[in-house]
Scaffold this motif. Structure first.
Motif, PDB file in Angstrom:
ATOM      1  N   THR A 152       0.797  -1.232   0.000  1.00  0.00           N
ATOM      2  CA  THR A 152       0.000   0.000   0.000  1.00  0.00           C
ATOM      3  C   THR A 152       0.822   1.270   0.000  1.00  0.00           C
ATOM      4  OG1 THR A 152      -0.134   0.291   2.416  1.00  0.00           O
ATOM      5  CG2 THR A 152      -1.739  -1.212   1.403  1.00  0.00           C
ATOM      6  N   GLY A 153       2.151   1.181   0.202  1.00  0.00           N
ATOM      7  CA  GLY A 153       2.925   2.405   0.331  1.00  0.00           C
ATOM      8  C   GLY A 153       2.441   3.222   1.518  1.00  0.00           C
ATOM      9  N   PHE A 154       2.674   4.522   1.475  1.00  0.00           N
ATOM     10  CA  PHE A 154       2.150   5.414   2.510  1.00  0.00           C
ATOM     11  C   PHE A 154       0.707   5.763   2.197  1.00  0.00           C
ATOM     12  CE2 PHE A 154       6.771   6.687   2.781  1.00  0.00           C
ATOM     13  CZ  PHE A 154       6.988   6.034   3.991  1.00  0.00           C
ATOM     14  N   GLY A 155      -0.070   5.998   3.247  1.00  0.00           N
ATOM     15  CA  GLY A 155      -1.472   6.325   3.066  1.00  0.00           C
ATOM     16  C   GLY A 155      -1.786   7.752   3.454  1.00  0.00           C
ATOM     17  N   THR A 156      -3.059   8.097   3.367  1.00  0.00           N
ATOM     18  CA  THR A 156      -3.472   9.464   3.675  1.00  0.00           C
ATOM     19  C   THR A 156      -3.227   9.800   5.141  1.00  0.00           C
ATOM     20  OG1 THR A 156      -5.750   8.688   4.030  1.00  0.00           O
ATOM     21  CG2 THR A 156      -5.183   9.488   1.835  1.00  0.00           C
ATOM     22  N   GLY A 157      -3.345   8.819   6.025  1.00  0.00           N
ATOM     23  CA  GLY A 157      -3.051   9.061   7.431  1.00  0.00           C
ATOM     24  C   GLY A 157      -1.601   9.392   7.678  1.00  0.00           C
ATOM     25  N   ASP A 158      -0.704   8.787   6.908  1.00  0.00           N
ATOM     26  CA  ASP A 158       0.726   9.090   7.029  1.00  0.00           C
ATOM     27  C   ASP A 158       1.015  10.518   6.591  1.00  0.00           C
ATOM     28  OD1 ASP A 158       1.417   6.433   7.806  1.00  0.00           O
ATOM     29  OD2 ASP A 158       1.302   5.816   5.721  1.00  0.00           O
ATOM     30  N   LEU A 159       0.377  10.946   5.509  1.00  0.00           N
ATOM     31  CA  LEU A 159       0.603  12.299   5.017  1.00  0.00           C
ATOM     32  C   LEU A 159       0.083  13.334   6.001  1.00  0.00           C
ATOM     33  CD1 LEU A 159       1.130  10.592   2.458  1.00  0.00           C
ATOM     34  CD2 LEU A 159       0.053  12.425   1.142  1.00  0.00           C
ATOM     35  N   ALA A 160      -1.021  13.004   6.680  1.00  0.00           N
ATOM     36  CA  ALA A 160      -1.620  13.946   7.610  1.00  0.00           C
ATOM     37  C   ALA A 160      -0.828  14.065   8.904  1.00  0.00           C
ATOM     38  CB  ALA A 160      -3.055  13.521   7.921  1.00  0.00           C
ATOM     39  N   ALA A 161      -0.075  13.036   9.254  1.00  0.00           N
ATOM     40  CA  ALA A 161       0.678  13.040  10.517  1.00  0.00           C
ATOM     41  C   ALA A 161       2.060  12.449  10.283  1.00  0.00           C
ATOM     42  CB  ALA A 161      -0.081  12.263  11.583  1.00  0.00           C
TER      43      ALA A 161
ATOM     44  N   THR B 226       3.565  -7.594   1.507  1.00  0.00           N
ATOM     45  CA  THR B 226       4.802  -8.363   1.547  1.00  0.00           C
ATOM     46  C   THR B 226       5.346  -8.395   2.974  1.00  0.00           C
ATOM     47  OG1 THR B 226       6.134  -6.414   0.972  1.00  0.00           O
ATOM     48  CG2 THR B 226       5.373  -7.819  -0.840  1.00  0.00           C
ATOM     49  N   HIS B 227       5.163  -7.302   3.697  1.00  0.00           N
ATOM     50  CA  HIS B 227       5.504  -7.207   5.115  1.00  0.00           C
ATOM     51  C   HIS B 227       4.892  -5.913   5.628  1.00  0.00           C
ATOM     52  CE1 HIS B 227       8.635  -5.040   2.977  1.00  0.00           C
ATOM     53  NE2 HIS B 227       9.188  -4.584   4.078  1.00  0.00           N
ATOM     54  N   LEU B 228       5.049  -5.644   6.903  1.00  0.00           N
ATOM     55  CA  LEU B 228       4.336  -4.529   7.523  1.00  0.00           C
ATOM     56  C   LEU B 228       5.237  -3.361   7.907  1.00  0.00           C
ATOM     57  CD1 LEU B 228       1.842  -6.612   9.698  1.00  0.00           C
ATOM     58  CD2 LEU B 228       1.251  -5.145   7.758  1.00  0.00           C
ATOM     59  N   ASP B 229       6.399  -3.229   7.266  1.00  0.00           N
ATOM     60  CA  ASP B 229       7.215  -2.029   7.455  1.00  0.00           C
ATOM     61  C   ASP B 229       6.390  -0.794   7.109  1.00  0.00           C
ATOM     62  OD1 ASP B 229       9.477  -3.271   8.354  1.00  0.00           O
ATOM     63  OD2 ASP B 229      10.642  -3.015   6.517  1.00  0.00           O
ATOM     64  N   LEU B 230       6.749   0.330   7.705  1.00  0.00           N
ATOM     65  CA  LEU B 230       5.925   1.533   7.605  1.00  0.00           C
ATOM     66  C   LEU B 230       5.730   2.024   6.183  1.00  0.00           C
ATOM     67  CD1 LEU B 230       7.904   4.686   8.832  1.00  0.00           C
ATOM     68  CD2 LEU B 230       9.008   2.624   7.986  1.00  0.00           C
ATOM     69  N   ASP B 231       6.655   1.724   5.269  1.00  0.00           N
ATOM     70  CA  ASP B 231       6.510   2.190   3.889  1.00  0.00           C
ATOM     71  C   ASP B 231       5.763   1.185   3.009  1.00  0.00           C
ATOM     72  OD1 ASP B 231       8.755   0.548   4.311  1.00  0.00           O
ATOM     73  OD2 ASP B 231       9.750   1.251   2.501  1.00  0.00           O
ATOM     74  N   HIS B 232       5.269   0.123   3.605  1.00  0.00           N
ATOM     75  CA  HIS B 232       4.494  -0.874   2.868  1.00  0.00           C
ATOM     76  C   HIS B 232       3.059  -0.984   3.380  1.00  0.00           C
ATOM     77  CE1 HIS B 232       7.927  -2.833   0.676  1.00  0.00           C
ATOM     78  NE2 HIS B 232       8.580  -2.168   1.614  1.00  0.00           N
ATOM     79  N   ALA B 233       2.838  -0.607   4.634  1.00  0.00           N
ATOM     80  CA  ALA B 233       1.535  -0.821   5.266  1.00  0.00           C
ATOM     81  C   ALA B 233       0.795   0.469   5.587  1.00  0.00           C
ATOM     82  CB  ALA B 233       1.715  -1.633   6.561  1.00  0.00           C
ATOM     83  N   GLY B 234       1.350   1.612   5.188  1.00  0.00           N
ATOM     84  CA  GLY B 234       0.757   2.886   5.576  1.00  0.00           C
ATOM     85  C   GLY B 234      -0.629   3.133   5.019  1.00  0.00           C
ATOM     86  N   GLY B 235      -0.949   2.519   3.886  1.00  0.00           N
ATOM     87  CA  GLY B 235      -2.247   2.758   3.272  1.00  0.00           C
ATOM     88  C   GLY B 235      -3.350   1.819   3.731  1.00  0.00           C
TER      89      GLY B 235
END
Length: 260
Positions: free
Chosen positions: A33-42, A85-94
């Motif tokens: 998912t890459g980064f998501g809208t919640g990551d961009l907001a905070a 693939t895994h839950l690192d912050l740059d894969h699960a943010g979305g």
């Protein structure tokens, strides 16, 4: 799909977070998912100042997976499954952008991400990214599975989507194989390798990425064994399996025009 984020400021100069959108009879499946809208907001709270300084991600709302799903004419609710693939912050943010989707993950990865037992795991996993309470479906490779190519304990998500365990980078890292309508497979190898030169024999990789892989690995022996297995797969079945990593921009650009 286009990348869900573009990294700048690390060797090599450009990196991506490569996501896949798979159309199926039961709905859409999103791979990573890459980064998501919640990551961009905070961003500072979720990613931390150190990560932002080092990686300098281009946090463009148009590059989020949710925005790109909508740009393709779908609603985010059309995504019925997310495979990570895994839950690192740059894969699960979305994940929070697809709250109704079933999230497929290896059981060891979910345990590692929710337990955060080591300092490295405390830094790489961000619980805020799944505070909405995802519909987890944890696949236990220790209970067995199918065989795909030379890989065993493969977990079936759907007839055209498979989890191919590639432990090492994290405790429960996996690749995701997607059957192509035109024949053959895509293999999203996640962070099992970082540079396209690592698929070749002998492998090549920029020094900065080699250092990063070593610093982030949870199981060196398993990572190196799986890297060898991926090289063999590329050498023996490169005409059948199109393999790419999550962050290599060269591979992403080569695949940009491939739709099946």
């Amino acid at each position: 799909m286009s990348p869900a984020v573009t990294f700048r400021g690390m060797t090599p100069a450009r990196m991506v977070a490569h996501c896949l959108l798979v159309e199926g009879d039961a709905g859409l499946t999103l791979v990573d998912t890459g980064f998501g809208t919640g990551d961009l907001a905070a961003a500072k709270r979720r990613m931390g100042p150190a990560f932002l300084r080092m990686m300098r991600p281009a946090l463009d709302p148009a590059e989020t997976a949710a925005a790109q799903v909508r740009a393709l004419g779908h609603a985010t609710g059309d995504v019925t499954s997310v495979v990570v693939t895994h839950l690192d912050l740059d894969h699960a943010g979305g994940l929070g952008d697809f709250p109704d989707a079933t999230v497929h993950v290896l059981a060891d990865e979910l345990e590692a991400a929710t337990g955060r037992a080591t300092l490295l795991e405390k830094s790489r996993y961000v619980p805020a990214q799944w505070e909405h309470g995802p519909k987890w479906l944890a696949h236990d490779v220790d209970a067995g599975g199918e065989q795909w190519m030379a890989f065993e304990s493969v977990q079936v998500v759907a007839d055209d989507v498979l989890l191919v365990p590639l432990r090492g980078h994290t405790r429960g890292h996996t690749g995701v194989a997607v059957r192509r309508p035109s024949g053959g497979w895509f293999l999203h190898a996640g962070d099992a390798y970082f540079h396209h030169g690592e698929k070749e024999t002998p492998p090549t990789c920029p020094g900065g990425l080699r250092f990063f892989q070593t610093a982030m690995q949870m199981d060196k022996a398993a990572r190196l064994v799986n890297a060898d297995r991926l090289r063999s797969l590329h050498a023996d079945h490169g005409d059948e399996v199109v393999m790419f990593s999550a962050h290599d921009a060269v591979e992403y650009d080569e695949l940009a025009g491939v739709t099946d």
